[in-house]
Design a protein around this motif. Structure first.
Motif, short mmCIF file in Angstrom:
data_model
loop_
_atom_site.label_atom_id
_atom_site.label_comp_id
_atom_site.label_asym_id
_atom_site.label_seq_id
_atom_site.Cartn_x
_atom_site.Cartn_y
_atom_site.Cartn_z
N LYS A 34 -1.73 9.47 7.48
CA LYS A 34 -2.99 9.22 6.76
C LYS A 34 -2.82 8.02 5.81
O LYS A 34 -3.66 7.12 5.78
CB LYS A 34 -3.39 10.47 5.98
N GLU A 35 -1.73 8.02 5.06
CA GLU A 35 -1.49 6.94 4.10
C GLU A 35 -1.23 5.62 4.80
O GLU A 35 -1.65 4.56 4.32
CB GLU A 35 -0.35 7.32 3.16
N LYS A 36 -0.55 5.66 5.94
CA LYS A 36 -0.30 4.43 6.71
C LYS A 36 -1.62 3.85 7.19
O LYS A 36 -1.85 2.64 7.08
CB LYS A 36 0.61 4.72 7.90
N ASN A 37 -2.51 4.69 7.70
CA ASN A 37 -3.81 4.21 8.17
C ASN A 37 -4.64 3.62 7.03
O ASN A 37 -5.30 2.58 7.21
CB ASN A 37 -4.57 5.32 8.89
N GLU A 38 -4.64 4.26 5.87
CA GLU A 38 -5.35 3.72 4.71
C GLU A 38 -4.76 2.38 4.30
O GLU A 38 -5.49 1.44 3.97
CB GLU A 38 -5.28 4.69 3.54
N PHE A 39 -3.44 2.29 4.34
CA PHE A 39 -2.76 1.03 4.02
C PHE A 39 -3.25 -0.08 4.94
O PHE A 39 -3.62 -1.17 4.50
CB PHE A 39 -1.23 1.21 4.14
N LYS A 57 2.27 5.05 -2.76
CA LYS A 57 2.37 6.42 -2.25
C LYS A 57 3.38 6.52 -1.11
O LYS A 57 4.17 7.46 -1.04
CB LYS A 57 1.00 6.90 -1.75
N ILE A 58 3.35 5.55 -0.22
CA ILE A 58 4.21 5.56 0.96
C ILE A 58 5.68 5.40 0.58
O ILE A 58 6.56 6.01 1.19
CB ILE A 58 3.77 4.47 1.96
#
Length: 106
Positions: A34-39, A57-58
């Motif tokens: 999820k965080e990778k996609n937002e990034f 966050k990552i």
């Protein structure tokens, strides 16, 4: 890049508790994608301030996975993004890909 993600630090934190280890890994797996996609979304629209927040966050997940060089690059990239400088993107993407591959194999 010779260093790669591993479970050494998580095993150390778990101190023999397989349940804790599995729970921590499950949380990392769930949040990382999820965080990778937002990034990627924020990076692609050049919203570097938000991208820096994503990297922030990552980077902790990268650190938990014992990826010390990756963690340092993430820290540097986060700071550079705050100055609208995305020059470490190619290195960070390699770290994300390596981390994602590792998470899919454990």
């Amino acid at each position: 890049m010779s260093e790669s993600p591993n479970l050494t630090y998580i095993k150390e934190l778990a101190d023999g508790s397989i349940a804790f280890e599995q729970k921590l890994i499950a949380i990392i797996k769930r949040e990382f994608l999820k965080e990778k996609n937002e990034f990627l979304d924020n990076y692609n629209i050049m919203a570097y301030s938000k991208t820096a927040e994503n990297v922030h966050k990552i980077k902790y997940k990268i650190g938990l996975l014992g990826f010390e060089t990756g963690y340092q690059i993430a820290m540097d990239f986060e700071e550079e993004l705050k100055d609208n400088n995305p020059s470490l993107y190619p290195k960070f993407i390699l770290i994300l890909e390596s981390t994602e591959h590792f998470l899919k194999t454990i």
